[in-house]
Design a protein around this motif. Structure first.
Motif, PDB file in Angstrom:
ATOM      1  N   ALA A 152       0.896  -0.953  -0.089  1.00  0.00           N
ATOM      2  CA  ALA A 152      -0.337  -0.082   0.014  1.00  0.00           C
ATOM      3  C   ALA A 152       0.659   1.580  -0.102  1.00  0.00           C
ATOM      4  N   ILE A 153       1.841   0.668   1.062  1.00  0.00           N
ATOM      5  CA  ILE A 153       2.745   2.636   0.333  1.00  0.00           C
ATOM      6  C   ILE A 153       3.013   2.715  -1.156  1.00  0.00           C
ATOM      7  N   LEU A 154       3.668   1.883  -1.750  1.00  0.00           N
ATOM      8  CA  LEU A 154       3.406   1.935  -3.991  1.00  0.00           C
ATOM      9  C   LEU A 154       2.327   2.479  -4.479  1.00  0.00           C
ATOM     10  N   VAL A 155       0.866   3.033  -3.187  1.00  0.00           N
ATOM     11  CA  VAL A 155      -0.004   3.962  -3.888  1.00  0.00           C
ATOM     12  C   VAL A 155       0.034   4.666  -3.938  1.00  0.00           C
ATOM     13  N   SER A 156       0.693   5.992  -3.024  1.00  0.00           N
ATOM     14  CA  SER A 156       0.877   7.170  -3.102  1.00  0.00           C
ATOM     15  C   SER A 156       1.900   7.952  -5.193  1.00  0.00           C
ATOM     16  N   PRO A 157       2.890   6.559  -4.555  1.00  0.00           N
ATOM     17  CA  PRO A 157       3.734   7.153  -5.509  1.00  0.00           C
ATOM     18  C   PRO A 157       3.374   6.792  -7.309  1.00  0.00           C
ATOM     19  N   ILE A 158       2.491   5.400  -7.484  1.00  0.00           N
ATOM     20  CA  ILE A 158       1.760   5.286  -8.440  1.00  0.00           C
ATOM     21  C   ILE A 158       0.963   5.927  -9.130  1.00  0.00           C
ATOM     22  N   PHE A 159       0.363   6.184  -7.687  1.00  0.00           N
ATOM     23  CA  PHE A 159      -1.325   7.695  -8.036  1.00  0.00           C
ATOM     24  C   PHE A 159      -0.413   8.810  -9.080  1.00  0.00           C
ATOM     25  N   MET A 160       0.996   9.367  -7.979  1.00  0.00           N
ATOM     26  CA  MET A 160       1.368  10.641  -9.015  1.00  0.00           C
ATOM     27  C   MET A 160       1.818  10.283  -9.689  1.00  0.00           C
ATOM     28  N   MET A 161       2.426   9.022 -10.444  1.00  0.00           N
ATOM     29  CA  MET A 161       3.125   9.063 -11.182  1.00  0.00           C
ATOM     30  C   MET A 161       2.062   8.771 -12.649  1.00  0.00           C
ATOM     31  N   GLN A 162       0.544   8.223 -12.098  1.00  0.00           N
ATOM     32  CA  GLN A 162      -0.602   8.006 -13.296  1.00  0.00           C
ATOM     33  C   GLN A 162      -1.132   9.527 -13.622  1.00  0.00           C
ATOM     34  N   VAL A 163      -0.971  10.496 -12.827  1.00  0.00           N
ATOM     35  CA  VAL A 163      -1.854  11.820 -12.867  1.00  0.00           C
ATOM     36  C   VAL A 163      -0.426  13.197 -13.572  1.00  0.00           C
ATOM     37  N   LEU A 164       0.709  12.557 -12.918  1.00  0.00           N
ATOM     38  CA  LEU A 164       1.343  13.044 -14.337  1.00  0.00           C
ATOM     39  C   LEU A 164       1.773  12.831 -15.145  1.00  0.00           C
ATOM     40  N   ASP A 165       1.464  11.282 -15.780  1.00  0.00           N
ATOM     41  CA  ASP A 165       2.401  11.059 -16.915  1.00  0.00           C
ATOM     42  C   ASP A 165       0.826  10.729 -17.705  1.00  0.00           C
ATOM     43  N   ARG A 166      -0.010  10.748 -17.521  1.00  0.00           N
ATOM     44  CA  ARG A 166      -1.643  11.118 -17.742  1.00  0.00           C
ATOM     45  C   ARG A 166      -2.392  11.536 -18.252  1.00  0.00           C
ATOM     46  N   VAL A 167      -3.199  12.065 -17.112  1.00  0.00           N
ATOM     47  CA  VAL A 167      -4.428  12.889 -16.360  1.00  0.00           C
ATOM     48  C   VAL A 167      -3.818  14.356 -17.033  1.00  0.00           C
ATOM     49  N   VAL A 168      -2.712  14.904 -16.449  1.00  0.00           N
ATOM     50  CA  VAL A 168      -1.712  15.999 -16.480  1.00  0.00           C
ATOM     51  C   VAL A 168      -1.857  16.464 -17.670  1.00  0.00           C
ATOM     52  N   PRO A 169      -0.879  15.419 -18.962  1.00  0.00           N
ATOM     53  CA  PRO A 169      -0.614  15.276 -20.947  1.00  0.00           C
ATOM     54  C   PRO A 169      -1.900  15.616 -21.769  1.00  0.00           C
ATOM     55  N   SER A 170      -3.311  14.729 -20.492  1.00  0.00           N
ATOM     56  CA  SER A 170      -4.618  14.275 -21.744  1.00  0.00           C
ATOM     57  C   SER A 170      -5.481  15.326 -20.817  1.00  0.00           C
ATOM     58  N   GLY A 171      -5.813  15.719 -19.737  1.00  0.00           N
ATOM     59  CA  GLY A 171      -6.437  16.580 -19.702  1.00  0.00           C
ATOM     60  C   GLY A 171      -7.221  15.478 -18.799  1.00  0.00           C
ATOM     61  N   ASN A 172      -8.006  14.182 -19.074  1.00  0.00           N
ATOM     62  CA  ASN A 172      -9.136  13.558 -18.583  1.00  0.00           C
ATOM     63  C   ASN A 172      -9.407  13.412 -17.482  1.00  0.00           C
ATOM     64  N   LEU A 173     -10.821  13.730 -16.669  1.00  0.00           N
ATOM     65  CA  LEU A 173     -10.786  14.119 -15.622  1.00  0.00           C
ATOM     66  C   LEU A 173     -11.147  13.242 -14.698  1.00  0.00           C
ATOM     67  N   SER A 174     -12.402  12.468 -15.730  1.00  0.00           N
ATOM     68  CA  SER A 174     -12.599  10.865 -16.004  1.00  0.00           C
ATOM     69  C   SER A 174     -11.671   9.338 -15.765  1.00  0.00           C
ATOM     70  N   THR A 175     -11.155   9.980 -15.682  1.00  0.00           N
ATOM     71  CA  THR A 175      -9.330   9.225 -15.551  1.00  0.00           C
ATOM     72  C   THR A 175      -8.202   9.118 -14.301  1.00  0.00           C
ATOM     73  N   LEU A 176      -8.420  11.005 -13.809  1.00  0.00           N
ATOM     74  CA  LEU A 176      -8.228  10.737 -12.753  1.00  0.00           C
ATOM     75  C   LEU A 176      -9.304  10.968 -11.417  1.00  0.00           C
ATOM     76  N   ALA A 177     -10.389  11.204 -12.060  1.00  0.00           N
ATOM     77  CA  ALA A 177     -11.529  10.527 -10.673  1.00  0.00           C
ATOM     78  C   ALA A 177     -11.576   9.077 -10.197  1.00  0.00           C
ATOM     79  N   LEU A 178     -11.444   7.852 -11.295  1.00  0.00           N
ATOM     80  CA  LEU A 178     -10.930   6.195 -11.040  1.00  0.00           C
ATOM     81  C   LEU A 178      -9.504   6.484 -11.036  1.00  0.00           C
ATOM     82  N   LEU A 179      -8.491   6.961 -10.661  1.00  0.00           N
ATOM     83  CA  LEU A 179      -7.804   6.899 -10.204  1.00  0.00           C
ATOM     84  C   LEU A 179      -7.584   7.283  -8.769  1.00  0.00           C
ATOM     85  N   LEU A 180      -8.465   8.089  -8.463  1.00  0.00           N
ATOM     86  CA  LEU A 180      -9.051   8.521  -7.110  1.00  0.00           C
ATOM     87  C   LEU A 180      -9.215   7.557  -5.925  1.00  0.00           C
TER      88      LEU A 180
END
Length: 692
Positions: A27-55
């Protein structure tokens, strides 16, 4: 459940606890993986649905982590209580020789499970998971982790090497300070020795100054190294971010990977550092667990509960090695006692008497040989049977904080007032206890001062016989008693003998020796003699009742004590006093009637002719001038009307000995003075023939 089984059950907890730890660490890896996915996928694509699902996924994972941590903490707390409850009770019930060491090990295990140290230990197997995660992001992070950990370990090792010896010195000085301060306060309360207290206080302050000087140097080094270690830990995430930025610039890593790697690296270093600092205590806990399992496997024997024992006792070839090539404390001791017999164990100090007594009653069994109560070996006798059938009184028995009644009934949860009164009456202490302001409810936590050491010993005797034991083992029961207490002890032992109790006593003073049926004399751990009391005492008197002593006034008390030790029965008290008086007068006569220009040695020999007749002989390797005076005294004794108060002191002594003895001779044989007095138990009146 046996102790071994209850402790082995802890191993079954390992797999579920490791599983919970794995989930918690993943579970310690949750925050790093979440940050990596947000910065690498959500931010470039602007897809808020993906952000909500990741959250949602991240929150669910964190909820599971919280539940797992809660479950793990509850499990470890329950395990701690389990170890305390079952482990401690089984240590006591197993009657191990090293029960205190076992209790210390139990305490170490309890602290291991309750202090969070167990969670640290459970993290160790999952360190490779984080290292693998970092290697997947980029191998350079693994190199950085290893470098940081190596530096932290080096700092820790330097601290150990640098501070280990000074810290030991400080601990030793603290112990010395405590002891000296206790002595100083003790002496301060005693009159006439205030100077001792003053000197001790001076030494205490000197040790304090020395310790504080060393402590100050330790503190400087320790704080410096702590600051270095803190700096390295604080710089960890900066180094990770810097390395990540370098890799991002080189196009070898994404921005999300940089953030994730920095978080994982900081967590990894923290876990490794925590495991490293806690490793000594983890090793200590595992060592304690291993010792407990090893001890219980060795010590667990089948114990037998027997309701009725007759009192028969047999010991076979008892050997208690001393180790290091030294002579054994006990060497091939064997004897048999019938039910209801009383045995007195005698011998010089350090001959092994108390060791034998402890071996016989099972308090400290011999490693070699066996003791049988009836046909049951004492080591296999169940705890309940042991409690109900064996009584044991130490040389200086201790009463615990609580009421006298509680002490007598051994703090039983269901005390029996009738049994308490019976034990007190049998021990002859009911009157003593009743005379106290609160009688049996006297609380020794606050009113211990009401009892002397001898009175405490007598109450402890009541405790020893509370359960009406068939075997009673006593270590110098009259050592702390005055004449009245000793007579009451004799009455108690006589009553117990009449009830068929088998009694074994270690004795130095002869006051209760007359109650024994048999005597075992020990010399350097071996049986020197064993048999009926009269036979053993007869052999002792015939062969060993000799005393060589300087002829000086300082030796007179030694003569009196030595003669007193020849008599073992209370009924011989008058006979003993007569013998002491005659021996003392013989000593004074010899002292006054020979030159004192050189050191003089007198040799006493004491011999029982029979139970009512004894002979005392004093010899000196030079002639005495008192033979002519003796003729004068014999002549005067034929005339009762003569006033003998006009005689000189030595002549009066001759008259006393001649009057009290049943035969008195003084001879010079080959330049050796020989004084011989024959005594019988029926004492003559000293007043006959001496006019005042």
């Amino acid at each position: 459940m046996t102790q071994s089984a209850s402790l082995l059950a802890l191993k079954r907890l390992l797999i579920p606890l490791l599983f919970l730890s794995l989930i918690s660490n993943l579970a310690i890896l949750v925050s790093p993986i979440f940050m990596m996915q947000v910065l690498d996928r959500v931010v470039p694509s602007g897809n808020l649905s993906t952000l909500a699902l990741l959250l949602l996924v991240a929150l669910a994972a964190l909820f599971i982590q919280g539940f797992v941590d809660y479950s793990s903490d509850i499990a470890l707390d329950n395990t701690s209580r389990f170890v305390e409850t079952f482990g401690t009770s089984q240590v006591f019930s197993s009657q191990q020789d090293a029960s205190q060491d076992a209790l210390n090990d139990i305490t170490a295990l309890i602290q291991f499970f309750s202090s969070g140290l167990a969670k640290t230990a459970l993290n160790i197997p999952w360190i490779p998971v984080f290292v693998i995660a970092l290697s997947l992001i980029h191998p350079y992070y693994v190199v950085l982790v290893l470098g940081i950990v190596a530096v932290l370990l080096a700092v820790s090792q330097i601290e150990k090497l640098w501070l280990n010896d000074p810290q030991k010195t400080v601990a030793s000085l603290r112990q010395d300070e405590t002891k000296i301060l206790e002595h100083a306060v003790s002496f301060q309360k005693k009159s006439g020795i205030a100077e001792v207290s003053k000197n001790l206080f001076s030494r205490y302050f000197s040790l304090c100054h020395k310790r504080q000087t060393i402590d100050q140097s330790i503190a400087k080094v320790a704080k410096t190294l702590t600051a270095v270690s803190g700096f390295i830990k604080a710089a960890t995430q900066l180094l990770a971010l810097s390395l990540g930025a370098f890799l991002v610039v080189q196009g070898a890593l994404s921005a999300g990977g940089m953030i994730a790697a920095s978080i994982i690296l900081a967590k990894t270093v923290g876990i490794i550092d925590g495991c490293s600092s806690g490793l000594p205590r983890i090793k200590m806990a595992f060592g304690a667990y291993g010792r407990l399992i090893g001890q219980t496997n060795k010590s667990e024997v089948h114990q037998t509960e027997i309701e009725n024992l007759t009192g028969h006792l047999r010991c076979e070839e008892l050997i208690y090695p001393r180790g290091g090539g030294a002579p054994a404390r006990l060497d091939r001791i064997s004897f048999v006692l019938e039910a209801g017999e009383c045995l007195g164990i005698i011998g010089d100090s350090g001959s092994g008497k108390s060791t034998l007594l402890k071996a016989l009653c099972g308090v400290e069994p011999c490693p070699i040989g066996a003791v049988f109560l009836d046909d049951t070996e004492v080591r296999t006798l169940g705890a309940k049977s042991f409690y109900n059938t064996v009584g044991y009184l130490t040389q200086q028995a201790e009463l615990l904080d609580g009421t006298i009644a509680e002490n007598i009934c051994c703090f039983s949860e269901t005390p029996d007032d009738a049994m308490i009164l019976k034990a007190a009456n049998t021990a002859g202490v009911h009157g003593l206890i009743s005379s106290l302001p609160r009688s049996y409810e006297t609380d020794l936590s606050y009113e211990r001062h009401l009892l002397s050491a001898g009175q405490c010993q007598r109450i402890a005797m009541a405790r020893a016989i509370y359960n009406s034991p068939k075997y009673l083992f006593l270590d110098e029961p009259n050592a702390l008693l005055d004449a009245i207490g000793e007579r009451q002890l004799c009455d108690t032992l006589a009553r117990l003998k009449s009830q068929g109790v088998t009694i074994v006593m270690v004795l130095h003073r002869s006051g209760v020796l007359g109650l024994t049926d048999k005597i075992l004399r020990i010399d350097h751990g071996r049986v020197a003699d064993f048999g009926n009391r009269t036979e053993v005492l007869g052999r002792m008197n015939n062969g060993s009742s000799k005393l060589e002593i300087p002829l000086s006034l300082n030796s007179l008390q030694d003569v009196s004590d030595w003669i007193t030790e020849r008599f073992s029965r209370n009924s011989d008290q008058e006979f003993c006093q007569k013998a002491v008086l005659i021996a003392s007068e013989m000593f004074n006569i010899a002292l006054q009637n020979a030159p004192n220009d050189r050191a003089r040695i007198g040799r006493f020999h004491f011999k029982f002719e029979d139970e009512k007749t004894c002979e005392i002989t004093l010899t000196e390797d030079q002639p005495t001038s008192v033979t002519q005076k003796m003729n004068k005294i014999r002549s005067l004794l034929k005339h009762p009307e003569v006033n003998m108060l006009d005689l000189d002191a030595d002549e009066m002594g001759l008259a006393v000995v001649a009057q009290m003895s049943d035969g008195f001779e003084i001879k010079n044989i080959e330049n050796t003075a020989v004084f011989t007095a024959l005594l019988k138990g029926q004492r003559k009146s000293l007043s006959q023939g001496i006019q005042h």
